[in-house]
Scaffold this motif. Sequence first.
Motif, PDB file in Angstrom:
ATOM      1  N   PRO A 190       0.827  -1.215   0.000  1.00  0.00           N
ATOM      2  CA  PRO A 190       0.000   0.000   0.000  1.00  0.00           C
ATOM      3  C   PRO A 190       0.857   1.258   0.000  1.00  0.00           C
ATOM      4  CG  PRO A 190       0.087  -0.952   2.193  1.00  0.00           C
ATOM      5  CD  PRO A 190       0.771  -1.930   1.287  1.00  0.00           C
ATOM      6  N   LEU A 191       0.496   2.233  -0.809  1.00  0.00           N
ATOM      7  CA  LEU A 191       1.239   3.487  -0.862  1.00  0.00           C
ATOM      8  C   LEU A 191       0.762   4.434   0.229  1.00  0.00           C
ATOM      9  CD1 LEU A 191       1.316   4.179  -4.720  1.00  0.00           C
ATOM     10  CD2 LEU A 191       2.986   2.948  -3.315  1.00  0.00           C
ATOM     11  N   PHE A 196       2.699  15.008   3.825  1.00  0.00           N
ATOM     12  CA  PHE A 196       3.934  15.676   4.236  1.00  0.00           C
ATOM     13  C   PHE A 196       5.184  14.957   3.750  1.00  0.00           C
ATOM     14  CE2 PHE A 196       0.707  16.645   7.479  1.00  0.00           C
ATOM     15  CZ  PHE A 196       0.650  18.020   7.332  1.00  0.00           C
ATOM     16  N   ILE A 197       5.015  13.857   3.033  1.00  0.00           N
ATOM     17  CA  ILE A 197       6.171  13.144   2.490  1.00  0.00           C
ATOM     18  C   ILE A 197       6.805  13.987   1.389  1.00  0.00           C
ATOM     19  CG2 ILE A 197       6.892  11.095   1.196  1.00  0.00           C
ATOM     20  CD1 ILE A 197       4.772   9.522   2.618  1.00  0.00           C
ATOM     21  N   SER A 198       8.120  14.017   1.381  1.00  0.00           N
ATOM     22  CA  SER A 198       8.845  14.821   0.392  1.00  0.00           C
ATOM     23  C   SER A 198       8.470  14.399  -1.028  1.00  0.00           C
ATOM     24  CB  SER A 198      10.353  14.659   0.591  1.00  0.00           C
ATOM     25  OG  SER A 198      11.062  15.283  -0.461  1.00  0.00           O
ATOM     26  N   LYS A 199       8.298  15.377  -1.890  1.00  0.00           N
ATOM     27  CA  LYS A 199       7.969  15.109  -3.289  1.00  0.00           C
ATOM     28  C   LYS A 199       9.108  14.405  -4.018  1.00  0.00           C
ATOM     29  CE  LYS A 199       4.048  17.249  -2.820  1.00  0.00           C
ATOM     30  NZ  LYS A 199       2.770  16.476  -2.789  1.00  0.00           N
ATOM     31  N   ILE A 209       6.991   3.370   3.224  1.00  0.00           N
ATOM     32  CA  ILE A 209       6.358   4.105   4.317  1.00  0.00           C
ATOM     33  C   ILE A 209       4.933   3.604   4.532  1.00  0.00           C
ATOM     34  CG2 ILE A 209       5.618   6.384   5.098  1.00  0.00           C
ATOM     35  CD1 ILE A 209       7.916   7.554   3.397  1.00  0.00           C
ATOM     36  N   GLY A 210       4.232   3.320   3.434  1.00  0.00           N
ATOM     37  CA  GLY A 210       2.846   2.879   3.540  1.00  0.00           C
ATOM     38  C   GLY A 210       2.689   1.589   4.314  1.00  0.00           C
ATOM     39  N   VAL A 211       3.523   0.582   4.020  1.00  0.00           N
ATOM     40  CA  VAL A 211       3.386  -0.693   4.727  1.00  0.00           C
ATOM     41  C   VAL A 211       3.829  -0.555   6.178  1.00  0.00           C
ATOM     42  CG1 VAL A 211       5.682  -1.649   4.224  1.00  0.00           C
ATOM     43  CG2 VAL A 211       3.725  -3.186   4.451  1.00  0.00           C
ATOM     44  N   SER A 212       4.752   0.375   6.452  1.00  0.00           N
ATOM     45  CA  SER A 212       5.170   0.584   7.839  1.00  0.00           C
ATOM     46  C   SER A 212       4.125   1.361   8.638  1.00  0.00           C
ATOM     47  CB  SER A 212       6.517   1.321   7.882  1.00  0.00           C
ATOM     48  OG  SER A 212       6.374   2.677   7.507  1.00  0.00           O
ATOM     49  N   GLU A 213       3.207   2.042   7.944  1.00  0.00           N
ATOM     50  CA  GLU A 213       2.123   2.757   8.629  1.00  0.00           C
ATOM     51  C   GLU A 213       1.028   1.805   9.098  1.00  0.00           C
ATOM     52  OE1 GLU A 213       2.290   7.106   6.334  1.00  0.00           O
ATOM     53  OE2 GLU A 213       0.957   5.515   5.609  1.00  0.00           O
ATOM     54  N   GLN A 236       7.761   6.342   9.577  1.00  0.00           N
ATOM     55  CA  GLN A 236       8.847   7.307   9.500  1.00  0.00           C
ATOM     56  C   GLN A 236       9.969   6.730   8.636  1.00  0.00           C
ATOM     57  OE1 GLN A 236       8.514  10.368  10.939  1.00  0.00           O
ATOM     58  NE2 GLN A 236       6.478   9.705  11.608  1.00  0.00           N
ATOM     59  N   VAL A 237      10.637   7.587   7.869  1.00  0.00           N
ATOM     60  CA  VAL A 237      11.702   7.124   6.999  1.00  0.00           C
ATOM     61  C   VAL A 237      12.991   7.883   7.314  1.00  0.00           C
ATOM     62  CG1 VAL A 237      11.103   8.755   5.151  1.00  0.00           C
ATOM     63  CG2 VAL A 237      12.376   6.668   4.607  1.00  0.00           C
TER      64      VAL A 237
END
Length: 277
Positions: A190-191, A196-199, A209-213, A236-237
């Motif tokens: 999942p994305l 607020f993630i950097s472009k 980041i999505g799977v870690s959320e 968080q990355v």
Amino acid sequence: MLDYFADLTWKESIKDIIDILIVTYIMYQLILLVRGTRAVQLLKGILFLVVIWAVSTWFDLYTLKWLMNQMFTFGVVAIFIIFQPELRRALEQLGRGKLFGRSSADDEEINKLIGEMIKALNYLSRRKIGALVVFERETGLNEYTESGIKTQAVVSSELLINIFIPNTPLHDGAVIIQNKQIASAACYLPLSENPFISKELGTRHRAAIGVSEVTDAVTVVVSEETGQISLAINGQVVRDIKEESLISKLYEELRPAPSLKEKRGSFWNRRGGRGNS
């Protein structure tokens, strides 16, 4: 029931409490053993059959009850056949002393796993080959492993490198590691929708980041644009993480929980250096 509690002595009460605690702990360990595996779905199916049997008994549905009784008669043998991999794994862990604690072999396996991972990441990073690796922890990732190609292979740097080489069948997607094995490759994740993630971050980083959320997974990404290695945990990355920090964090996050004996030793070390210096 009231008579039983009235005649209950304090010794019998303590014995019953210990008995219940032991059974509860064993059941908890068995749940941990099958969580995130296909055995969970099989257990749901068995529970559904038990509910049907209870309904047929309650309403005295003769034919259905007879059918369910026949199924349960032969079901004991079927359960041993169906759960053979899980039972074998439990016996192996019990033989190695791992079912109810952590053995010294756990640390060796983690060290070997991280070593192979670091070698692969360094190779991919130097050549700016994109990669995405997900480590399963407590939360099962079967939902995502089923979206990819099953491999069930031993983790090696050579295999990881070959998977992510461009224009190969498995390079586009994530590798998911379960139980220190490569469970699946080319998996869809999942994305993240975090605004607020950097472009600058592309699809791989957003998937990491999505799977870690949504899980407690640990995810490592290699950027094909810069070759930088990033680590994602809990939404968080950490970008361009250094090798020493990556090794330390992977070991910290993937290492099994310490046993009570190890915790006690760690406590005494903090209290005054009773352990080895």
